[in-house]
Design an enzyme around this catalytic site. Structure first.
Site, PDB file in Angstrom:
ATOM      1  N   GLY A  57       0.060  -2.758   5.750  1.00 18.06           N
ATOM      2  CA  GLY A  57       0.198  -4.056   6.417  1.00 18.06           C
ATOM      3  C   GLY A  57      -1.134  -4.775   6.501  1.00 18.06           C
ATOM      4  N   ASP A 113      -8.175  -2.090   5.125  1.00 19.94           N
ATOM      5  CA  ASP A 113      -8.198  -0.940   6.033  1.00 19.94           C
ATOM      6  C   ASP A 113      -8.016   0.395   5.316  1.00 19.94           C
ATOM      7  OD1 ASP A 113      -5.617  -1.785   5.369  1.00 19.94           O
ATOM      8  OD2 ASP A 113      -4.729  -0.923   7.177  1.00 19.94           O
ATOM      9  N   THR A 119       0.873  -1.179   0.000  1.00 22.73           N
ATOM     10  CA  THR A 119       0.000   0.000   0.000  1.00 22.73           C
ATOM     11  C   THR A 119       0.901   1.216   0.000  1.00 22.73           C
ATOM     12  OG1 THR A 119      -1.708  -1.089   1.335  1.00 22.73           O
ATOM     13  CG2 THR A 119      -1.626   1.291   1.506  1.00 22.73           C
ATOM     14  N   VAL A 167     -12.676  -5.666   1.337  1.00 20.51           N
ATOM     15  CA  VAL A 167     -12.234  -4.290   1.554  1.00 20.51           C
ATOM     16  C   VAL A 167     -11.236  -4.302   2.710  1.00 20.51           C
ATOM     17  CG1 VAL A 167     -12.967  -1.991   2.297  1.00 20.51           C
ATOM     18  CG2 VAL A 167     -14.385  -3.290   0.690  1.00 20.51           C
TER      19      VAL A 167
HETATM   20  N1  ASP Z   1      -3.314  -2.656   4.283  1.00 20.33           N
HETATM   21  C1  ASP Z   1      -3.548  -3.235   2.990  1.00 20.33           C
HETATM   22  C2  ASP Z   1      -4.807  -4.047   3.023  1.00 20.33           C
HETATM   23  O1  ASP Z   1      -5.044  -4.728   3.995  1.00 20.33           O
HETATM   24  C3  ASP Z   1      -2.448  -4.101   2.494  1.00 20.33           C
HETATM   25  C4  ASP Z   1      -1.057  -3.623   2.771  1.00 20.33           C
HETATM   26  O2  ASP Z   1      -0.813  -2.519   3.150  1.00 20.33           O
HETATM   27  O3  ASP Z   1      -0.119  -4.392   2.590  1.00 20.33           O
HETATM   28  O4  ASP Z   1      -5.518  -4.030   2.051  1.00 20.33           O
END
Ligand code: ASP
Length: 355
Positions: free
Chosen positions: A258, A237, A206, A235
């Site tokens: 994350g 965060d 992200t 969906v």
């Molecule tokens: N936070 C993002 C999600 O859960 C994925 C990521 O940041 O790696 O969609």
């Protein structure tokens, strides 16, 4: 049909947003029991982002130096990464869901108007952060999803594109072919690394970018293609205000990357800002929120190691009204991007655990 009262409220809200709600030069920040004042006009601009965001922080700082507002600047910054097919975690070329379709999530939040907009499961539009901004500025809603979000984007002149690049398609196909030896798909010709139980959790990324501009105004944006091979419609965060992004113009801004589900269940970015409101610096605020996540993760079967530590990763990035900033991760070894007005570089995240 909207009642007169609702229409009036909506007009009020638009007027409110358009006016930019000029802050007085001095903003009150509560630091523990001793409130202090920050002279907003003397703020030095700061931009922070996840580790994939050095080009975003560079761009945003350049714009803020030209007097652009923090929201314009962070969105223009992340647009570079969204449009880059080489970043397979965001926008164009992002890794797709299990059906091979790229679905994007994004949110933006503007400190001065305390307003936000977001889109989730948006297909075919490579810059979801721009659409999130339009949700904020051109509707009375905060979040549009799926088909509705796409129709909204098209009505604003966005072009429908195939976001799946050859690179992302090949990764998706390999994944599909290697998932099981009990289906009709042969394994991929070149053996890919055998997936360990945690591999799914590793396939994500992200960009979050938050800034404090020369007027002392805060804003943030988070944008992602979410988890690789997610169930269609999942969906994360990133588009959820309070989870993947939160801004309080009197206090600070925070965002995350994350394992989104862990963050959703603990309202991560909101809690980082609340810890800053209580007087903690950005680093302590991020670590305290991570500690909270780690404690709750002990309750989630399958998400902790033999020592009771979370097996996933979660990172918070925060900047406060004074221009202090930090990044922090559950696990050692992570970095974040920051332009402090002098240098644009990656810095080490604080962390809770070492492998
Ligand atoms: N936070 C993002 C999600 O859960 C994925 C990521 O940041 O790696 O969609």
């Amino acid at each position: 049909m909207k009642g007169d009262n609702e229409v009036a409220q909506k007009i009020d809200r638009r007027t409110f947003i358009k006016s930019g709600v000029g802050l007085s030069a001095a903003s009150l920040i509560s630091k523990g029991s001793q409130p202090f004042y920050q002279n907003a006009e003397n703020s030095r601009p700061v931009v922070i982002a996840s580790a994939n965001g050095l080009r975003a922080t560079e761009k945003a700082m350049k714009m803020m130096r030209q007097g652009k507002d923090s929201l314009d600047s962070v969105i223009a910054g992340v647009n570079i990464i969204e449009s880059d097919p080489e970043d397979i975690t965001v926008g164009y070329g992002g890794l797709p869901n299990e059906e091979g379709v790229v679905e994007l999530d994004s949110s933006v939040m503007h400190g001065p108007s305390h307003n936000a907009g977001a889109v989730a499961s948006l297909r075919h539009i490579k810059n979801p952060s721009k659409v999130a901004r339009l949700v904020m500025e051109r509707t009375a809603h905060a979040l549009l999803v799926g088909e509705g979000a796409l129709k909204f984007a098209l009505s604003h002149g966005f072009k429908k594109e195939n976001l799946l690049t050859e690179k992302s398609r090949k990764i998706w196909l390999k994944k599909k072919e290697s998932l099981s030896d009990k289906d009709f798909w042969y394994p991929p010709p070149v053996e890919i690394k055998k997936s360990d139980p945690h591999a799914l959790l590793e396939s994500h990324g992200t960009i979050n970018c938050c800034a404090l501009d020369v007027q002392g105004q805060l804003a943030g944006v988070t944008t992602t293609s979410g988890f690789f091979y997610k169930i269609p419609g999942r969906v994360g965060d990133s588009p959820l205000i309070g989870a993947g992004l939160y801004v309080d113009n009197n206090v600070g801004a925070a965002g995350s990357t994350g394992f989104g589900e862990a963050n959703i269940l603990t309202c991560g970015s909101y809690s980082v800002v609340e810890f800053m409101r209580q007087g903690h610096g950005p680093e302590q605020a991020c670590l305290k929120s991570l500690k909270r996540v780690a404690n709750k993760a002990r309750l989630w079967p399958g998400y902790k190691d033999e020592k009771g530590r979370p097996i996933f990763d979660l990172n918070f990035y925060a900047v406060n009204k004074r221009g202090e900033f930090a990044g922090a991760s559950l696990w050692k070894g992570k970095h974040f991007a920051a332009h402090d007005g002098q240098k644009n570089r990656l810095r080490e995240c604080a962390y809770l655990y070492e492998k």
